[in-house]
Design a protein around this motif. Sequence first.
Motif, PDB file in Angstrom:
ATOM      1  N   VAL A 136       0.865  -1.173   0.000  1.00 26.18           N
ATOM      2  CA  VAL A 136       0.000   0.000   0.000  1.00 26.18           C
ATOM      3  C   VAL A 136       0.906   1.228   0.000  1.00 26.18           C
ATOM      4  O   VAL A 136       1.897   1.266   0.730  1.00 26.18           O
ATOM      5  CB  VAL A 136      -0.910   0.036   1.243  1.00 26.18           C
ATOM      6  N   ASP A 137       0.589   2.208  -0.818  1.00 22.46           N
ATOM      7  CA  ASP A 137       1.424   3.415  -0.904  1.00 22.46           C
ATOM      8  C   ASP A 137       0.936   4.430   0.122  1.00 22.46           C
ATOM      9  O   ASP A 137       0.036   5.215  -0.140  1.00 22.46           O
ATOM     10  CB  ASP A 137       1.353   3.999  -2.312  1.00 22.46           C
ATOM     11  N   ALA A 138       1.541   4.419   1.322  1.00 21.58           N
ATOM     12  CA  ALA A 138       1.065   5.296   2.397  1.00 21.58           C
ATOM     13  C   ALA A 138       2.204   6.034   3.099  1.00 21.58           C
ATOM     14  O   ALA A 138       2.079   6.414   4.260  1.00 21.58           O
ATOM     15  CB  ALA A 138       0.274   4.474   3.414  1.00 21.58           C
ATOM     16  N   MET A 139       3.320   6.253   2.408  1.00 21.12           N
ATOM     17  CA  MET A 139       4.446   6.964   3.022  1.00 21.12           C
ATOM     18  C   MET A 139       4.084   8.430   3.235  1.00 21.12           C
ATOM     19  O   MET A 139       3.470   9.062   2.374  1.00 21.12           O
ATOM     20  CB  MET A 139       5.690   6.855   2.144  1.00 21.12           C
ATOM     21  N   ALA A 140       4.463   8.954   4.393  1.00 21.09           N
ATOM     22  CA  ALA A 140       4.171  10.354   4.715  1.00 21.09           C
ATOM     23  C   ALA A 140       5.402  11.019   5.324  1.00 21.09           C
ATOM     24  O   ALA A 140       6.125  10.412   6.109  1.00 21.09           O
ATOM     25  CB  ALA A 140       3.000  10.435   5.692  1.00 21.09           C
ATOM     26  N   ASP A 141       5.620  12.280   4.962  1.00 27.96           N
ATOM     27  CA  ASP A 141       6.687  13.086   5.549  1.00 27.96           C
ATOM     28  C   ASP A 141       6.127  13.876   6.726  1.00 27.96           C
ATOM     29  O   ASP A 141       5.009  14.406   6.660  1.00 27.96           O
ATOM     30  CB  ASP A 141       7.256  14.049   4.509  1.00 27.96           C
ATOM     31  N   ILE A 142       6.928  13.988   7.786  1.00 30.11           N
ATOM     32  CA  ILE A 142       6.510  14.706   8.986  1.00 30.11           C
ATOM     33  C   ILE A 142       7.497  15.840   9.240  1.00 30.11           C
ATOM     34  O   ILE A 142       8.706  15.601   9.377  1.00 30.11           O
ATOM     35  CB  ILE A 142       6.492  13.773  10.212  1.00 30.11           C
ATOM     36  N   THR A 143       6.987  17.048   9.292  1.00 33.09           N
ATOM     37  CA  THR A 143       7.817  18.227   9.513  1.00 33.09           C
ATOM     38  C   THR A 143       7.230  19.050  10.652  1.00 33.09           C
ATOM     39  O   THR A 143       6.113  18.795  11.108  1.00 33.09           O
ATOM     40  CB  THR A 143       7.868  19.096   8.249  1.00 33.09           C
ATOM     41  N   LYS A 144       7.959  20.046  11.078  1.00 31.78           N
ATOM     42  CA  LYS A 144       7.437  20.909  12.145  1.00 31.78           C
ATOM     43  C   LYS A 144       6.180  21.645  11.687  1.00 31.78           C
ATOM     44  O   LYS A 144       5.326  22.014  12.509  1.00 31.78           O
ATOM     45  CB  LYS A 144       8.497  21.901  12.609  1.00 31.78           C
ATOM     46  N   GLU A 145       6.058  21.838  10.361  1.00 31.91           N
ATOM     47  CA  GLU A 145       4.889  22.549   9.854  1.00 31.91           C
ATOM     48  C   GLU A 145       3.627  21.707   9.862  1.00 31.91           C
ATOM     49  O   GLU A 145       2.524  22.221  10.066  1.00 31.91           O
ATOM     50  CB  GLU A 145       5.152  23.045   8.422  1.00 31.91           C
ATOM     51  N   ASN A 146       3.750  20.387   9.607  1.00 28.85           N
ATOM     52  CA  ASN A 146       2.539  19.563   9.490  1.00 28.85           C
ATOM     53  C   ASN A 146       2.348  18.556  10.629  1.00 28.85           C
ATOM     54  O   ASN A 146       1.397  17.790  10.631  1.00 28.85           O
ATOM     55  CB  ASN A 146       2.513  18.826   8.143  1.00 28.85           C
ATOM     56  N   VAL A 147       3.261  18.534  11.605  1.00 26.71           N
ATOM     57  CA  VAL A 147       3.250  17.466  12.612  1.00 26.71           C
ATOM     58  C   VAL A 147       1.951  17.409  13.407  1.00 26.71           C
ATOM     59  O   VAL A 147       1.523  16.328  13.826  1.00 26.71           O
ATOM     60  CB  VAL A 147       4.475  17.603  13.550  1.00 26.71           C
ATOM     61  N   ASP A 148       1.297  18.549  13.597  1.00 26.77           N
ATOM     62  CA  ASP A 148       0.065  18.550  14.386  1.00 26.77           C
ATOM     63  C   ASP A 148      -1.158  18.116  13.595  1.00 26.77           C
ATOM     64  O   ASP A 148      -2.256  17.993  14.155  1.00 26.77           O
ATOM     65  CB  ASP A 148      -0.177  19.948  14.976  1.00 26.77           C
ATOM     66  N   SER A 149      -0.997  17.903  12.309  1.00 23.23           N
ATOM     67  CA  SER A 149      -2.148  17.585  11.458  1.00 23.23           C
ATOM     68  C   SER A 149      -2.473  16.103  11.391  1.00 23.23           C
ATOM     69  O   SER A 149      -3.515  15.727  10.844  1.00 23.23           O
ATOM     70  CB  SER A 149      -1.900  18.097  10.032  1.00 23.23           C
ATOM     71  N   PHE A 150      -1.615  15.239  11.953  1.00 28.50           N
ATOM     72  CA  PHE A 150      -1.800  13.800  11.787  1.00 28.50           C
ATOM     73  C   PHE A 150      -2.846  13.219  12.741  1.00 28.50           C
ATOM     74  O   PHE A 150      -3.448  12.177  12.466  1.00 28.50           O
ATOM     75  CB  PHE A 150      -0.467  13.073  11.949  1.00 28.50           C
ATOM     76  N   GLY A 151      -3.005  13.803  13.879  1.00 28.58           N
ATOM     77  CA  GLY A 151      -4.022  13.334  14.812  1.00 28.58           C
ATOM     78  C   GLY A 151      -3.595  12.162  15.674  1.00 28.58           C
ATOM     79  O   GLY A 151      -4.427  11.538  16.314  1.00 28.58           O
ATOM     80  N   PHE A 152      -2.313  11.829  15.705  1.00 28.64           N
ATOM     81  CA  PHE A 152      -1.843  10.764  16.574  1.00 28.64           C
ATOM     82  C   PHE A 152      -0.375  10.975  16.911  1.00 28.64           C
ATOM     83  O   PHE A 152       0.309  11.753  16.266  1.00 28.64           O
ATOM     84  CB  PHE A 152      -2.048   9.380  15.960  1.00 28.64           C
TER      85      PHE A 152
END
Length: 330
Positions: free
Chosen positions: A314-330
């Motif tokens: 399954v293609d589900a790779m995600a990048d995590i940065t200081k800008e988007n880290v709060d958007s993941f919900g976990f």
Amino acid sequence: MKKIVLIIVIVLVLLPLHLFAGGQKDAADANKYEIVTVVKITGIPWFNRLEEGVDAAAKDLDVNAYQIGPSDADPAQQVKMVEDLISKGVDAICITPNDATALEPVFQKAKEKGILILTHESPDQAGKDVDIELIDNVEFGRHTWDMLVKYMGDKGQYAIFVGGLTVPLHNLWADEGLKYAKEHYPGLELVTSRIPCGEDQELAKQKTLELLKTYPDLKGIIGFGSLGPPGAAQALKEKGLAGKVAVVGNVIPGHAAPYLKDGSMSHGVLWDPKDAGYSLTYVAKYLLDGGSLADLKEIPGIGAVVVDGDVIKVDAMADITKENVDSFGF
């Protein structure tokens, strides 16, 4: 007196009905598939999140699905847990291996008992029925090196943390990344062989402090194992080196957020472990119901799948940065 006799008669009439109803409920539960997920280590954020997926699938699919795991990343404990599940006669065992080779004999025992074996993070595992990957593992390894270079530059000293030297996927990513770096980033200098500490944040911190002392020109750390990068970040903060040494790797967003925001960690790469827990349980039930692996096109709520032999991707790779880290919900 007549009133007492009447009450006794009513109780005697209703009691068998109550027992029968209870027996029916127990029988219904007994008829559910028992699908057990065995993780590398219990109680850490990564596998707590994976367990959410197992629990959600148990409810959605009406199966008896649950998660267990050793108190530390000990291959022998995992083997013992699988042996116990074989003795119990469960329908399927889903597992994230600490040591692929150590599990081969018990996987053979499971197959002899007709128990399905599904792995995660172990695509080359011998003895499995199917492996489920939420990413393209070659691309994941290469992308991690790209992110390291983004933050430390394409020249300089760096180190690699893995969960353990026998953990299949961590070492596959390291192998692929090193091959990729040899061709694309020849200026990178690996200061020592990969260091097993990615499942223990305190150990990762101590190993980072040792690296900083031995290699004062260290410019980067790649951490495979979700507690490796936070441990490295802690060490950098302690030494006043936040932002001076790049730290990249796979992490849980909620756990990594403080380190990303203060600059002690540079970048995270992952998939949602909850999706892995759900996918393992879903595919186990699909196969137990007689479904064909070749006919599997998607996992509801997760996405489209590609079946490559006995590996589901399954293609589900995600990048995590200081800008988007709060958007993941976990």
